[in-house]
Design an enzyme around this catalytic site. Structure first.
Site, PDB file in Angstrom:
ATOM      1  N   GLU A  44     -12.432  50.304  76.420  1.00 17.44           N
ATOM      2  CA  GLU A  44     -12.655  51.039  75.165  1.00 17.44           C
ATOM      3  C   GLU A  44     -12.653  52.544  75.401  1.00 17.44           C
ATOM      4  OE1 GLU A  44     -15.357  48.082  72.442  1.00 17.44           O
ATOM      5  OE2 GLU A  44     -16.289  48.941  74.194  1.00 17.44           O
ATOM      6  N   LYS A  64     -24.426  39.877  75.614  1.00 14.80           N
ATOM      7  CA  LYS A  64     -23.208  40.688  75.501  1.00 14.80           C
ATOM      8  C   LYS A  64     -22.669  41.191  76.830  1.00 14.80           C
ATOM      9  CE  LYS A  64     -21.210  41.887  72.287  1.00 14.80           C
ATOM     10  NZ  LYS A  64     -21.480  42.874  71.247  1.00 14.80           N
ATOM     11  N   SER A  95     -25.566  44.921  76.265  1.00 16.11           N
ATOM     12  CA  SER A  95     -26.142  45.488  75.052  1.00 16.11           C
ATOM     13  C   SER A  95     -27.641  45.617  75.248  1.00 16.11           C
ATOM     14  CB  SER A  95     -25.838  44.559  73.870  1.00 16.11           C
ATOM     15  OG  SER A  95     -26.803  44.720  72.861  1.00 16.11           O
ATOM     16  N   HIS A 129       3.894  40.908  66.213  1.00 14.38           N
ATOM     17  CA  HIS A 129       2.955  41.056  65.082  1.00 14.38           C
ATOM     18  C   HIS A 129       1.594  40.437  65.411  1.00 14.38           C
ATOM     19  CE1 HIS A 129       6.557  41.945  62.579  1.00 14.38           C
ATOM     20  NE2 HIS A 129       7.104  41.009  63.333  1.00 14.38           N
TER      21      HIS A 129
END
Ligand code: ARG
Length: 469
Positions: A299, A292, A286, A165
């Site tokens: 992704e 970043k 970024s 979980h």
């Protein structure tokens, strides 16, 4: 220089019974050449095998065969060298090659289509193509498994919190975790192998749907194209796309396995976890936030699983209500197939390279191993083993210890012996002292469990099973 298409020859090969040509929009939706040109090599080898069989059966002469084979070799070279000009008017790769053959060797080229149809041709070409792609997928999956096994081998004693979980559950090791993925990709490889075995039967010679009255030899063409045998029902042979559906299904399975691993990489690289350092080579920055470093490769792999699942759904929907035998709907099989195979190959390769370059923050992983009362199950197990308490009762007692530790804002293993005794006076120092992270991992030595001794054996076994052939 691209070969100019001879306008006179752009009459459709089937135009005998037609008075008018197809409309512009019809030409556009009917044409598949922009994507099925991928199949040119397979189409040419199947045509060569077909022509050879026609000659062996005395349906064409040896002289005719020679000219056809030479013509086909020349066309293959033209396409390879990007010299063939494609046109929507010639619909697909099969018609392009046949039309060019007629241009090159004259009327004799028209004999090649004796005893065959584009219906058995397209099924045969696609099957041969897929068979080759399957081999590549197996090779790439093997490489990915090897990257995972090598990382596992270096991390047999790297403690890591195991989650259920997404909550801290029990201590485990990084090696154990990575080997779970080796097994997942192993199932994909087994599925891939059985896919080839189940579908390696030749449709060629089924012609349009009902077979042919010519005395052809389907065993010969099947053998020469590397199939196990000819498909036994010509109607099934030209209608069957199960081999593509199975391949799309396989791609989905690989895609979701990759996506789950990507999701973990994304989570692990976020400051909340900080378990890993992403390699620069698989991250991006970024345009506005200078600090970043984003896990774009992971992704993208996760995102691309969406399109792979979409391709699977697309073709199942295309096929679900098609009457036998061939319908043009089936031309819609190729784009999803080509896209899924390409995406699958690319994403497997990106993942295996990325895995090699990821570095793990083992201190951070160890730190989280001391959170979430990770040793609670070990305490319950010790109460069972050392005091003979039934597990349900041990669970209850340990639950009370967790509640007490929570109240004191400490971890269960930080409670002192007085606290333990307060909850159950049978608990001795001896029991409490045994509860360590090392012991927790070492003692889970049941088959398949996390103990380093198990994992060492598992690594040897995995290497032998997956990387030795
Ligand atoms: N381009 C077609 C396809 O991919 C080839 C078969 C065409 N057959 C036909 N009868 N129109 O399905």
């Amino acid at each position: 220089m691209k070969k100019k298409i001879n306008k006179k020859n752009i009459k459709n090969l089937w135009s005998g019974r037609f008075e008018e040509s197809p409309s512009e929009t019809m030409l556009r939706i009917n044409s598949s050449i922009s994507f099925d040109k991928t199949l040119y090599e397979q189409d040419i080898s199947a045509s060569k095998v077909h022509a050879t069989m026609l000659s062996n059966q005395s349906i064409i002469t040896k002289e005719e065969l020679k000219k056809i084979l030479n013509g086909l070799t020349k066309i293959e070279k033209e396409i390879k060298e990007n010299k063939m000009q494609f046109s929507d008017k010639l619909e697909d790769i099969h018609t392009h090659i046949e039309s060019r053959l007629i241009e090159l060797i004259g009327a004799l080229g028209k004999k090649l289509h004796t005893a065959r149809s584009r219906n058995d041709q397209v099924a045969t070409d696609t099957k041969i193509w897929l068979r080759e792609q399957n081999k590549l997928i197996d090779k790439y999956l093997k490489k990915l498994q090897l990257s995972l096994i090598e990382k596992a081998e270096a991390n047999i004693f790297t403690y890591m919190p195991g989650f259920t979980h997404l909550q801290v559950a029990q201590p485990t090791t990084l090696a154990h975790h990575l080997l779970a993925y080796v097994n997942m990709f192993g199932r994909d490889r087994a599925n891939n192998k059985s896919l080839i075995e189940r579908h390696n039967y030749s449709p060629l010679g089924s012609a349009a749907l009902a077979g042919t009255s010519f005395n052809i030899n389907r065993d010969e063409t099947s053998n020469n194209l590397g199939f196990k045998a000819p498909m036994s029902n010509s109607i099934d042979a030209v209608s069957d796309r199960d081999f593509i559906l199975d391949a799309l299904n396989l791609c989905c399975s690989i895609a979701i396995h990759l996506s789950r691993l990507s999701e973990e990489i994304i989570l692990w690289s976020s400051p909340g976890f900080n378990f890993i350092n992403l390699p620069d080579t698989f991250s991006t920055g970024s345009s506005i936030m200078p600090q970043k470093k984003n896990p774009d490769a992971a992704e993208l792999i996760r995102g691309k699983s969406g399109r792979v699942i979409g391709n699977y759904v697309t073709l199942f929907n295309v096929m679900k209500a098609l009457p036998l035998a061939y319908s043009k709907d089936m031309q819609e099989d190729k784009e999803p197939l080509f896209d899924s195979i390409k995406t699958t190959k690319d994403t497997i390769n990106v993942m295996s390279e990325m895995i090699k370059e990821i570095t793990f923050n083992t201190d951070k992983m160890l730190e989280i191993c001391n959170k979430g009362h990770i040793n609670a199950t070990d305490i319950a197990d010790a109460l069972v083993a050392d005091l003979g308490v039934p597990f349900r009762d041990a669970h209850m007692i340990t639950g009370k210890l967790v509640a007490l530790a929570d109240k004191k804002k400490i971890q269960i293993h930080e409670l002192n012996i007085k606290d333990f005794k307060k909850v159950d006076k049978r608990i001795s120092k001896n029991i409490v002292n045994k509860i360590t992270l090392e012991a927790s991992v070492k003692n889970r030595d049941s088959y398949g469990g996390t103990s380093p001794e198990n994992i060492k054996k598992e690594i040897i076994f995995s290497k032998e099973k997956w990387c030795n052939d």
